[in-house]
Design a protein around this motif. Structure first.
Motif, PDB file in Angstrom:
ATOM      1  N   ASN A  43     100.213  71.762  56.046  1.00 51.41           N
ATOM      2  CA  ASN A  43      99.330  70.800  56.699  1.00 51.41           C
ATOM      3  C   ASN A  43     100.080  69.466  56.699  1.00 51.41           C
ATOM      4  OD1 ASN A  43      97.395  68.815  57.319  1.00 51.41           O
ATOM      5  ND2 ASN A  43      95.740  70.052  56.455  1.00 51.41           N
ATOM      6  N   SER A  45      99.761  66.690  58.418  1.00 48.82           N
ATOM      7  CA  SER A  45      98.948  65.464  58.389  1.00 48.82           C
ATOM      8  C   SER A  45      98.542  65.123  56.965  1.00 48.82           C
ATOM      9  CB  SER A  45      97.697  65.616  59.253  1.00 48.82           C
ATOM     10  OG  SER A  45      98.062  65.820  60.588  1.00 48.82           O
ATOM     11  N   ARG A  46      98.099  66.107  56.225  1.00 50.03           N
ATOM     12  CA  ARG A  46      97.692  65.883  54.839  1.00 50.03           C
ATOM     13  C   ARG A  46      98.890  65.489  53.984  1.00 50.03           C
ATOM     14  NH1 ARG A  46      94.505  70.497  52.700  1.00 50.03           N
ATOM     15  NH2 ARG A  46      92.929  69.595  54.034  1.00 50.03           N
ATOM     16  N   TRP A  47     100.027  66.156  54.216  1.00 52.20           N
ATOM     17  CA  TRP A  47     101.220  65.847  53.442  1.00 52.20           C
ATOM     18  C   TRP A  47     101.678  64.397  53.664  1.00 52.20           C
ATOM     19  CZ3 TRP A  47     106.291  64.592  54.903  1.00 52.20           C
ATOM     20  CH2 TRP A  47     107.178  64.504  53.834  1.00 52.20           C
ATOM     21  N   LEU A  48     101.548  63.899  54.866  1.00 50.01           N
ATOM     22  CA  LEU A  48     101.989  62.538  55.186  1.00 50.01           C
ATOM     23  C   LEU A  48     101.084  61.447  54.620  1.00 50.01           C
ATOM     24  CD1 LEU A  48     103.091  63.016  58.888  1.00 50.01           C
ATOM     25  CD2 LEU A  48     104.569  62.388  56.978  1.00 50.01           C
ATOM     26  N   GLU A  49      99.826  61.787  54.319  1.00 49.33           N
ATOM     27  CA  GLU A  49      98.856  60.785  53.857  1.00 49.33           C
ATOM     28  C   GLU A  49      99.369  60.022  52.644  1.00 49.33           C
ATOM     29  OE1 GLU A  49      95.162  62.778  53.069  1.00 49.33           O
ATOM     30  OE2 GLU A  49      94.745  63.097  55.204  1.00 49.33           O
ATOM     31  N   GLY A  50      99.311  58.703  52.746  1.00 43.70           N
ATOM     32  CA  GLY A  50      99.656  57.835  51.629  1.00 43.70           C
ATOM     33  C   GLY A  50     101.143  57.657  51.365  1.00 43.70           C
ATOM     34  N   LYS A  51     101.980  58.286  52.170  1.00 47.68           N
ATOM     35  CA  LYS A  51     103.416  58.160  51.960  1.00 47.68           C
ATOM     36  C   LYS A  51     103.980  57.056  52.846  1.00 47.68           C
ATOM     37  CE  LYS A  51     104.395  62.915  50.589  1.00 47.68           C
ATOM     38  NZ  LYS A  51     103.039  63.372  50.392  1.00 47.68           N
ATOM     39  N   SER A  52     104.955  56.346  52.312  1.00 44.84           N
ATOM     40  CA  SER A  52     105.713  55.399  53.131  1.00 44.84           C
ATOM     41  C   SER A  52     107.185  55.687  52.900  1.00 44.84           C
ATOM     42  CB  SER A  52     105.357  53.953  52.780  1.00 44.84           C
ATOM     43  OG  SER A  52     105.647  53.688  51.433  1.00 44.84           O
TER      44      SER A  52
END
Length: 126
Positions: A43, A45-52
């Motif tokens: 997933n 989208s979920r993996w990208l959440e909160g990452k910069s």
């Protein structure tokens, strides 16, 4: 006088090497999909959440699926089209691929078109 020049040059080179090491120390590594790895089950989208991300960070793609190879593409145009080959920047298929992020947008597209809408993603690296 010559000794002063050598000393100044030595200090300059040492400072430069120290700066290079500091830059490398700040690069982070991210395993795409975390423990699940990269594949149809990911997933994104979920993996990208909160990452910069920062330029020089490394994305690691781990997969065993024979259809999970992917490409980086050169622009948003090819990314939106899910065109893995016309805008090809680089093809990855080792199952343990490491991608160093460039400054700006980085576009990732699965090479197997059936997975494209689910797995394509882009990240911006500062």
């Amino acid at each position: 006088m010559a000794m002063k020049k050598i000393l100044v040059a030595g200090i300059f080179v040492s400072a430069f090497l120290l700066l290079l090491q500091c830059e490398e120390a700040h690069a982070a590594e991210f395993v795409v999909g975390d423990d699940q790895g990269w594949g149809p089950q990911t997933n994104v989208s979920r993996w990208l959440e909160g990452k910069s991300f920062k330029a020089g960070d490394v994305l690691i793609f781990r997969y065993t699926c024979p259809y999970c190879s992917f490409v980086t593409v050169i622009s948003d145009y090819y990314y939106r089209l899910c065109d893995a080959y016309s805008g090809l920047k680089k093809f990855y298929n080792s199952g343990n691929d490491r991608v160093i992020l460039d400054y700006g947008d980085n576009f990732f597209v699965p090479s197997y078109h059936e997975y494209c809408e689910k797995l394509k993603f882009k990240v911006f690296a500062n």
